[in-house]
Write an enzyme that holds these catalytic residues in place. Structure first.
Site, short mmCIF file in Angstrom:
data_model
loop_
_atom_site.label_atom_id
_atom_site.label_comp_id
_atom_site.label_asym_id
_atom_site.label_seq_id
_atom_site.Cartn_x
_atom_site.Cartn_y
_atom_site.Cartn_z
N HIS A 45 34.79 34.54 -67.97
CA HIS A 45 34.48 33.11 -68.07
C HIS A 45 35.07 32.52 -69.35
O HIS A 45 35.21 33.20 -70.36
CB HIS A 45 32.96 32.90 -68.06
CG HIS A 45 32.37 32.91 -66.67
ND1 HIS A 45 31.06 33.26 -66.41
CD2 HIS A 45 32.93 32.63 -65.46
CE1 HIS A 45 30.83 33.19 -65.12
NE2 HIS A 45 31.94 32.79 -64.52
N HIS A 51 22.58 34.01 -64.36
CA HIS A 51 21.86 34.52 -65.53
C HIS A 51 20.45 34.95 -65.17
O HIS A 51 19.78 34.34 -64.33
CB HIS A 51 21.80 33.44 -66.62
CG HIS A 51 23.14 32.99 -67.09
ND1 HIS A 51 23.81 33.60 -68.13
CD2 HIS A 51 23.96 32.00 -66.65
CE1 HIS A 51 24.97 33.00 -68.32
NE2 HIS A 51 25.09 32.03 -67.43
N HIS A 101 33.32 39.62 -69.64
CA HIS A 101 33.73 39.06 -68.34
C HIS A 101 34.66 37.88 -68.56
O HIS A 101 34.87 37.46 -69.70
CB HIS A 101 32.51 38.66 -67.52
CG HIS A 101 31.70 37.55 -68.12
ND1 HIS A 101 30.81 37.75 -69.15
CD2 HIS A 101 31.65 36.22 -67.84
CE1 HIS A 101 30.25 36.60 -69.47
NE2 HIS A 101 30.75 35.65 -68.68
N ASP A 159 21.39 38.25 -73.20
CA ASP A 159 21.61 36.89 -72.67
C ASP A 159 20.28 36.13 -72.56
O ASP A 159 19.34 36.59 -71.93
CB ASP A 159 22.25 37.06 -71.29
CG ASP A 159 22.45 35.77 -70.52
OD1 ASP A 159 22.28 34.69 -71.11
OD2 ASP A 159 22.77 35.86 -69.32
N ASP A 203 42.93 20.07 -80.90
CA ASP A 203 43.34 18.76 -80.39
C ASP A 203 44.83 18.81 -80.10
O ASP A 203 45.64 18.81 -81.03
CB ASP A 203 43.02 17.68 -81.44
CG ASP A 203 43.30 16.27 -80.92
OD1 ASP A 203 43.72 16.15 -79.76
OD2 ASP A 203 43.11 15.30 -81.67
N ASP A 250 33.86 30.65 -71.60
CA ASP A 250 33.05 30.72 -72.82
C ASP A 250 33.03 32.13 -73.41
O ASP A 250 32.38 32.38 -74.42
CB ASP A 250 31.62 30.22 -72.58
CG ASP A 250 30.89 30.96 -71.47
OD1 ASP A 250 31.57 31.52 -70.59
OD2 ASP A 250 29.65 30.98 -71.48
N ASP A 291 26.62 38.46 -70.17
CA ASP A 291 25.88 37.59 -69.25
C ASP A 291 25.52 38.44 -68.03
O ASP A 291 26.39 39.11 -67.46
CB ASP A 291 26.73 36.41 -68.80
CG ASP A 291 26.99 35.42 -69.93
OD1 ASP A 291 26.52 35.68 -71.05
OD2 ASP A 291 27.67 34.41 -69.68
N SER A 324 35.67 30.07 -61.26
CA SER A 324 35.54 31.50 -61.57
C SER A 324 34.54 32.22 -60.68
O SER A 324 34.45 33.45 -60.71
CB SER A 324 35.13 31.67 -63.03
OG SER A 324 33.89 31.03 -63.26
N ASN A 325 33.75 31.48 -59.89
CA ASN A 325 32.72 32.12 -59.07
C ASN A 325 33.36 32.63 -57.77
O ASN A 325 33.22 32.04 -56.70
CB ASN A 325 31.58 31.15 -58.77
CG ASN A 325 30.35 31.87 -58.27
OD1 ASN A 325 30.44 32.97 -57.74
ND2 ASN A 325 29.19 31.26 -58.45
#
EC number: 3.1.-.-
Length: 556
Positions: free
Chosen positions: A76, A369, A74, A196, A444, A78, A163, A235-236
């Site tokens: 997101h 989740h 998906h 998950d 960085d 992460d 997730d 993202s929701n």
């Protein structure tokens, strides 16, 4: 696929274990490797100046000829945030839902990557490789078009839940494909399930996303004369849809603030995931409407210092000024570690006269989740031979492993491993089988991986004790002092108010040069080391501080 039941499947997590974020899992079978997700995480407080953290992909770079693709569960951060950095080293295909691929495309554009092989897949679609077949199965999460992934091999199926939660009343009407998971389990058997673990310590079941709508409607009804500002995860999209629907119900126009929010709303509208009409307006036009005709959807639900909500709270936003009577709704739970920053933003908002409602006051947020009862159901659907909890801190992985044991799995068939560990398995057995290089790569600015422990240690030293620079100009002919020593202090003491301390430091430096013979003066390393050691002792006695000392010697 040629039959060979003696060969092993290797499952190697490169991120996402014993941490939140940075999710990446490698599955290797025979001469092929697939990568499931490539995410980032945001830096902890001790990573001074670092922008983001991504997984170490040394193992993939060494085996680049085997890597057949990146498969995305998906969209997101992460799970997709590291893809631009990955594709700079591995030019391999990327597979995901339409929304995931479009969000990746936006990222690649920012990184000026134009040659990526992006492939949109649909639920139940299988990508067939020589030794593996990768199938996408719909699940519910806090972003549309979330998939779990089943990897079919001769040894059995490796099932990665992604997730997920079990939402029987999803906003888009697309329920999790429980039937397909059960079908694979019954017909082929699931050799290993990776699941998950985020809410593995929370009882019951996660509420449906649809339940948030009632909470929002109640708040809108009570705030009939106020301007409403709603902060949530960009993202929701289901949450954004509900906010837009309630705004329309109360004849309010909707404006969007925050770069990521603007990007995602644009993508979601273009692809049909967000259904809005003319009641979406440009943020530049909010002055044309009364307060009770406006809703502003913004980023900043986690108190991020540079987010739109934080800038509003600090009176730094160019378009929105918080004023008395505004209703600010924070439709998100603070991610562990973000509680202080969220609290700080709330305090600033309250000081400006706004009313603030967060998820601990009203039912305006639900998790994406699964909780314990849903995780038990997933065990019952999949009936895996072996189990590997993923996506979570150690305590979450541990709770999830205990839960699997509760529903009947044997302890010896449940594995808790760390990033870089290899889980090797076939039809009959599974075992830990060594490690591959893993860890975190720090990004960085434009630098990727060039900031390590030594640089971070220096940054920490500078942030805690400051810097003292000593500049001395020497004669090239005889090494005599032509100018200086000049002393510059940054973050240590204010020079004009510490003249005695500065004079004492200068005397020490001059003394070092006086006691050195002419040969030693040419040995700059020796001189610099003496200056550091002598000044370190002097400054600690006088101030009980240890600034970084940087001697600079110049010849003319």
């Amino acid at each position: 696929m040629a039959k060979n039941n003696n060969d092993k499947i290797k499952v190697i997590p490169l991120g996402g274990l014993n941490e939140i974020g940075k999710n990446m899992t490698v599955i290797e079978y025979r001469d092929e490797i697939i990568v499931i997700d490539a995410g980032l995480c945001f830096p902890e407080d001790e990573l001074l100046g670092i922008d983001i953290v991504i997984p170490d992909i040394t193992y993939l770079v060494k085996n680049v000829d085997k890597v057949k693709g990146i498969f995305i569960t998906h969209g997101h951060e992460d799970h997709i945030g590291a893809i631009p950095y990955l594709l700079k080293k591995l030019n391999v295909p990327v597979y995901g839902s339409a929304l995931s691929i479009e969000l990746i495309r936006v990222k690649l554009k920012e990184h000026r990557i134009t040659n990526a092989k992006l492939n949109i897949v649909k639920p139940k679609q299988q990508i067939k490789l020589k030794n593996m077949s990768v199938e996408f199965i719909r699940v519910n999460h806090s972003i549309p078009d979330a998939y779990s992934i089943a990897v079919h091999t001769n040894q059995g199926v490796i099932y990665h839940t992604g997730d997920f939660k079990i939402d029987l009343t999803p906003i888009d009407g697309e329920q999790m494909d429980i039937h397909r998971i059960c079908e694979i389990s019954d017909k082929e058997g699931i050799l290993l399930m990776m699941a998950d673990s985020t809410n593995a310590d929370k009882p019951g079941m996660t509420m449906s996303e649809k339940s948030v709508g009632a909470g929002l409607e109640d708040l809108f009804k009570k705030a009939q004369d106020s301007r409403i500002i709603v902060a949530t995860f960009a993202s929701n999209i289901h949450r954004l849809q509900q906010i837009a629907d309630v705004a329309k119900m109360y004849n309010r126009k909707v404006a969007v603030s925050g770069r990521s929010m603007v990007n995602i709303v644009g993508v979601a509208k273009e692809l049909g995931y967000l259904n809005t009409d003319e009641h979406i307006i440009d943020l530049n036009d909010i002055h044309k409407y009364k307060d009770n005709e406006l809703v502003i959807i913004t980023t900043g639900s986690q108190g991020e210092p540079m987010s739109a909500l934080a800038r509003m709270a600090n009176s730094e936003h160019k378009k929105v000024e918080i004023k008395k009577g505004d209703l600010v709704i924070i439709s998100a739970h603070p991610i562990p570690g973000n509680e202080k920053t969220v609290s700080k933003v709330i305090n600033f908002l309250l000081e400006k006269g706004a009313d603030v409602v967060s998820s601990d006051i009203a039912d305006i947020h639900v998790s994406g989740h699964a909780r314990r009862d849903e995780l038990k159901l997933m065990q019952a659907f999949a009936k895996p031979r072996f189990f590997l909890p993923i996506h979570g801190e150690y305590k979450m992985l541990k709770r999830h492993s205990e839960l699997a044991n509760e529903v009947g799995m044997k302890e010896e068939d449940i594995f808790i491993i760390s990033n870089g560990e290899i889980l090797e398995l076939d039809r009959k057995s599974a075992r830990k089988a060594g490690r591959v290089p893993s860890g975190r790569i720090l990004v960085d600015g434009l630098g990727v991986g060039d900031v390590g422990n030594i640089v971070l240690r220096d940054r920490k030293h500078l942030s805690e004790d400051g810097l003292m620079t000593i500049v001395v100009t020497l004669s090239k002919e005889d090494g005599s002092i032509l100018a200086g020593p000049d002393i510059i202090s940054r973050g240590f003491v204010y020079v004009r108010e510490s003249e005695g301390l500065m004079e004492g430091a200068k005397e020490i430096v001059l003394k070092i040069f006086e006691t050195c013979d002419s040969k030693k003066i040419k040995e700059w390393a020796y001189i610099k080391n003496n200056i550091k050691e002598e000044l370190k002792e002097y400054l600690y006695i006088k101030t009980k501080r240890n600034p970084m000392i940087l001697p600079i010697l110049m010849e003319v």
